[in-house]
Write an enzyme that holds these catalytic residues in place. Structure first.
Site, PDB file in Angstrom:
ATOM      1  CG  HIS A 192       2.312  -3.405   6.311  1.00 17.15           C
ATOM      2  ND1 HIS A 192       3.159  -4.500   6.225  1.00 17.15           N
ATOM      3  CD2 HIS A 192       1.516  -3.465   5.642  1.00 17.15           C
ATOM      4  CE1 HIS A 192       2.744  -4.143   4.531  1.00 17.15           C
ATOM      5  NE2 HIS A 192       1.714  -4.020   4.540  1.00 17.15           N
ATOM      6  CG  HIS A 203      -2.441  -0.930   1.576  1.00 13.75           C
ATOM      7  ND1 HIS A 203      -2.041  -2.043   0.901  1.00 13.75           N
ATOM      8  CD2 HIS A 203      -3.688  -0.403   1.001  1.00 13.75           C
ATOM      9  CE1 HIS A 203      -3.473  -3.094   0.979  1.00 13.75           C
ATOM     10  NE2 HIS A 203      -3.707  -2.136   1.141  1.00 13.75           N
TER      11      HIS A 203
END
Length: 207
Positions: free
Chosen positions: A173, A124
């Protein structure tokens, strides 16, 4: 400008390489930052972060960029269309390749969204940096007012940062995954712009 751009590409590449070589030693910082963000969760903020994460996904950004490229092509701006396509597809492919090369596991707990790939780098962050970056460039060169150009670039940067933060907040993450995505995405964008400008100079000389 070309020398500056080339130096920027090199610096970003070195920074990303250094981070890749040392992220194992940043576990304490990674954990503390992630836990701090997770500790700020609330239903309303979670809804915002999920929306930001969706905006920064390839599912949204790749079709958006290709749509802009088609619009540019129809408007006879084929070189800029090629810049958008090349930057976007390159970033889209680069993320999975690097993930499989590094094979870093994601955090094991507190996920708020489903994930099924390796962690490093954040796809992302990488994709949003490259795609929103190139779209900001394409838009800003069409604006005459300096303040409008700066506002366009600033909006792109802010959105990229928020997308990265959302991935940590959602628990999927480590902060260094996101940082690596930003560095690699920025390096890829700068490299694409460097090539684009070199081809433009060659075209102008040829004319």
């Amino acid at each position: 400008m070309p020398a500056t751009r080339a130096a920027l590409v090199g610096a970003l590449a070195l920074a990303a390489a250094a981070l890749t070589a040392t992220f194992g030693g940043l576990v304490t910082l990674d954990t503390a930052t992630r836990e701090w963000l997770i500790g700020r969760r609330s239903p309303d903020l979670t809804a915002v972060m999920i929306a930001l994460s969706t905006i920064g996904s390839s599912v949204v950004l790749v079709p958006l960029a290709l749509g802009v490229a088609v619009w540019l092509g129809v408007g006879r701006h084929r070189r800029e269309a090629s810049l958008v396509v090349g930057t976007t597809l390159g970033a889209w492919l680069l993320g999975p390749l690097l993930k499989h090369a590094v094979e870093r596991a994601r955090p094991e707990d507190a996920h708020l969204v489903l994930v099924n790939s390796w962690a490093y780098p954040s796809g992302h962050s990488l994709t949003s940096t490259a795609v929103l970056g190139v779209l900001s460039v394409v838009v800003s060169i069409r604006l005459t007012a300096r303040t409008a150009r700066l506002a366009t670039v600033a909006a792109g940067v802010i959105l990229v940062v928020l997308v990265g933060i959302s991935r940590i907040y959602l628990g999927v993450h480590w902060p260094t995954d996101v940082l690596a995505g930003w560095l690699i995405g920025a390096g890829w964008l700068a490299g694409c712009l460097l090539v684009y400008e070199a081809l433009e100079r060659r075209r102008l000389v040829g004319e």
